[in-house]
Design an enzyme around this catalytic site. Sequence first.
Site, PDB file in Angstrom:
ATOM      1  N   LYS A   1     -10.178 -13.178  14.028  1.00 12.21           N
ATOM      2  CA  LYS A   1      -9.108 -14.041  13.521  1.00 12.21           C
ATOM      3  C   LYS A   1      -9.086 -14.005  11.976  1.00 12.21           C
ATOM      4  CE  LYS A   1      -8.205 -14.515  17.677  1.00 12.21           C
ATOM      5  NZ  LYS A   1      -8.420 -15.402  18.789  1.00 12.21           N
TER       6      LYS A   1
HETATM    7  C1  LIG Z   1      -8.438 -15.630  20.303  1.00  6.44           C
HETATM    8  C2  LIG Z   1      -7.381 -16.255  21.122  1.00  6.44           C
HETATM    9  C3  LIG Z   1      -7.603 -17.396  21.909  1.00  6.44           C
HETATM   10  C4  LIG Z   1      -8.966 -17.978  22.196  1.00  6.44           C
HETATM   11  O1  LIG Z   1      -9.767 -18.177  21.140  1.00  6.44           O
HETATM   12  P1  LIG Z   1     -11.364 -18.138  21.320  1.00  6.44           P
HETATM   13  O2  LIG Z   1     -11.834 -18.816  20.087  1.00  6.44           O
HETATM   14  O3  LIG Z   1     -11.755 -16.694  21.381  1.00  6.44           O
HETATM   15  O4  LIG Z   1     -11.715 -18.875  22.550  1.00  6.44           O
HETATM   16  C5  LIG Z   1      -6.530 -17.995  22.541  1.00  6.44           C
HETATM   17  N1  LIG Z   1      -5.296 -17.482  22.448  1.00  6.44           N
HETATM   18  C6  LIG Z   1      -5.034 -16.377  21.746  1.00  6.44           C
HETATM   19  C7  LIG Z   1      -3.633 -15.877  21.683  1.00  6.44           C
HETATM   20  C8  LIG Z   1      -6.075 -15.703  21.081  1.00  6.44           C
HETATM   21  O5  LIG Z   1      -5.812 -14.567  20.415  1.00  6.44           O
END
Ligand SMILES: *Cc1c(COP(=O)(O)O)cnc(C)c1O
Length: 387
Positions: free
Chosen positions: A184
């Site tokens: 992210k």
């Molecule tokens: C990364 C992601 C999540 C979940 O996040 P985590 O922290 O990995 O649990 C949910 N939705 C989308 C679209 C993502 O890219």
Amino acid sequence: MSRSTFLPFSVPGIDAEDIQAVVEVLKSGWITTGPRTAAFEKAIADYVGAPYACALSSGTAGWHCVALALGLKPGDEVIMPSMTWVSDANVVELLGAKPVFVDVDRATMLAPAAAVEAAVTPRTRAILPVHFAGAPVDMDAYRTLAEKHGLVLVEDAAHAIGTEYKGKKVGAQGTAIFSFHPIKNVTTAEGGVVVCHDEKLYEAVKRLKFHGIAKDAWDRYSKKGAGTVLEVVEPGLKYNMPDLLAALGLTQFAKLGRYNARRAELAARYDRLFAEIPEILPLAAPAWPHAHAHHLYVVRVDSPRLTRDAFVAGLKERNVGTGIHFKAVHLHAYYRRSGRFPPGSLPETEWCSERLCSLPLFPAMTEADQDDVVAAVREVLAQAGRN
Ligand SMILES: *Cc1c(COP(=O)(O)O)cnc(C)c1O
């Protein structure tokens, strides 16, 4: 000539300041949830303009707690795009409720509010829009339809830290869930934050993320804390974010503006370079006023001469990494078995799902790295033409 070292599609932007911050926590005598987590929550809340923020062990944990707090139960439906990460649907399934998938617009890969409205039934409880790749959905249209049908709106903002819709940050107006997974825009290694404007929802998420206890360990064990006697008011989970990770989040977060600006530069440069390659289709920007977080640079490979998988393999041979965001949720084995959304039922999503990949995009990437990606793309396409 391909590059000599492998270029991953994403590398977290960790610097000496981040490392120092984590080391300080390790030496401090308090490494789990405490003052740094509280400071990280406050930093996110202040930045997006939300009164409440609760940090958790992941974005998925955030959605799990929000869904539990909403009381999602068997028979309930939650509308979401199939073009998302599987956790959005998995949480709903685990509570015995049903995800209802809607198709996306091919150009932006965002789900139009009209598609969501067409999927509303008397069993619909909530809507989970996804701000895909860092571009916001049309939130005014979503809010109007949520109010009209009395539905809860929860934004999957995993890609959208820094995204703005009509001059306001994602998270400024409702309930939104951010993720700080390493790919992210900024990271806590693993982590997520739920922001909301509803005090009751906030209190519920805070409890549910820690055994159903209303106080964090910090509140109980610190000198000015409320005391060591605790009470479970409902069964909860163990999803708290430790200070060790929140400290990383704080130093990462201070770089968000710079990192997102760099992502924007690189994305604009990719757009210019790919404008000359008709088989590579980047995403279009949505029509409404917005600031894009450029979390991913997703392209669709639309060529009669090679598949996406062959394209990805060709790039890998040339030392260029890619990601897949995402294989449509309804095409995964478990969701296919349910038979509720058979292949063919979401044609635009499936068209994208078969063709998409994410090209390298991260703040430390150089123009030279980017030129290598584009050269590799050209080579792979040219070679496919000769076979
Ligand atoms: C990364 C992601 C999540 C979940 O996040 P985590 O922290 O990995 O649990 C949910 N939705 C989308 C679209 C993502 O890219």
